[in-house]
Design an enzyme around this catalytic site. Structure first.
Site: not given
Ligand code: PAF
Length: 305
Positions: A55, A167, A169
């Site tokens: 993140h 990426q 996900d």
């Molecule tokens: O990838 C995530 O953490 C979640 O699917 C998101 C995009 C924040 C939506 O809740």
């Protein structure tokens, strides 16, 4: 530093200033007001919290795209199935806010469930069936509906110029790209490279569920993807069945149960009869596999420029 607007008379308690500088908003109204007070462009990083280096790298990437970075932290109930891990999903708001502040984030939107889903409001469906029906969508019915619905709400509240998605996900990234394009949202969707541990395991909040023993075996996902890359990019293998069998073999030899291990078109996620990365702009290998009660996903783009 930006001048911050005063809390609204109707929500005097909902706006929190955190460690002098970065703000935290809990309601859509406060978030909108705080966002409007920012001059310049905004890049947005939506998250479900339990933040890690992956993140932080999204936040750094976001900072390179706009004047300000805004982050949301919301464990979205509508994207979890009835037997999934919504209740036990890790929640660490104080640590998450500290990480955001350290990353230079301007503000965090951390709403309650009722703030995002006002009770007694009829539900709206947002979905991209062409991209969401297969793979994660087939195994987690309703998952992408929940993701699209919450991301559409978050985009509407935060009004960013750009939004960063991992990426890792991969299917989610493609679904959000398509949703944003079809709804004509003026938001640039940016896919950011997957952050990996030294042994190749993709960073994920769900890695926290792995026992030390299962964590050791979890290197299998990256090894399986590497075997796909080797077959396609180094040896010129064109038969998807050969590549998929090789990935499955690596996963099963590390005691993983395979949900899918496939090679697909990088944009449409369609099945391919023949792997020709030069013609399709690469191919993407995608894996979902389970071990010791933990489900992990990963992917690798192969042969793209
Ligand atoms: O990838 C995530 O953490 C979640 O699917 C998101 C995009 C924040 C939506 O809740």
């Amino acid at each position: 530093m930006q001048a911050l607007p005063a809390p609204s008379a109707d929500h005097p308690q909902t706006m929190i200033l955190y460690n002098g500088g970065m703000w935290t908003a809990q309601t859509a109204t406060d978030c909108r007001r705080l966002r409007r007070a920012l001059t310049g462009t905004v890049a947005f990083v939506p998250t479900m919290g339990a933040l890690h280096e992956g993140h932080a790298s999204l936040m750094r990437h976001a900072a390179s795209l706009a004047d300000h970075v805004l982050v949301s932290i919301f464990v979205n109930p509508t994207q979890f199935g009835p037997h999934e891990d919504f209740a036990k999903y890790p929640r660490k708001l104080p640590e998450d806010l500290a990480l955001c502040e350290q990353a230079g984030v301007a503000g965090v939107f951390a709403p309650t469930v009722d703030a995002m889903y006002p009770p007694d409001t009829p539900e709206c469906i947002v979905e991209v069936p062409a991209l969401a029906a297969d793979l994660e969508g087939a195994l987690r019915p309703g998952h992408f509906r929940g993701v699209c619905r919450v991301v559409a709400k978050l985009f509407n509240i935060v009004q960013p110029e750009a939004a960063c998605f991992g990426q890792k996900d991969y299917q989610q990234w493609k679904v959000i790209q398509a949703m944003t394009a079809d709804l004509l949202l003026p938001i640039r969707i940016v896919g950011c490279p997957t952050c990996r541990a030294p042994d190749g395991l993709a960073l994920s909040s769900r890695n926290a569920y792995l026992s030390p023993e299962a964590r050791g075996r979890a290197v299998a996902l990256y090894r399986a993807l590497e075997s796909a890359r080797h077959l396609v990019a180094d040896l010129g293998e064109t038969d998807p069945a050969v590549v998929e069998a090789a990935m499955r073999q690596v996963l099963e030899s590390h005691q993983f149960t395979v949900d899918y291990a496939v090679v697909r078109h990088p944009q449409t996620l369609a099945r391919l009869d023949c792997l020709e990365p030069a013609l399709t702009g690469g191919v993407v290998a995608l894996i979902a596999a389970r071990t010791a009660g933990v489900r992990l996903i990963d992917n690798l783009l192969i042969g793209a420029d």
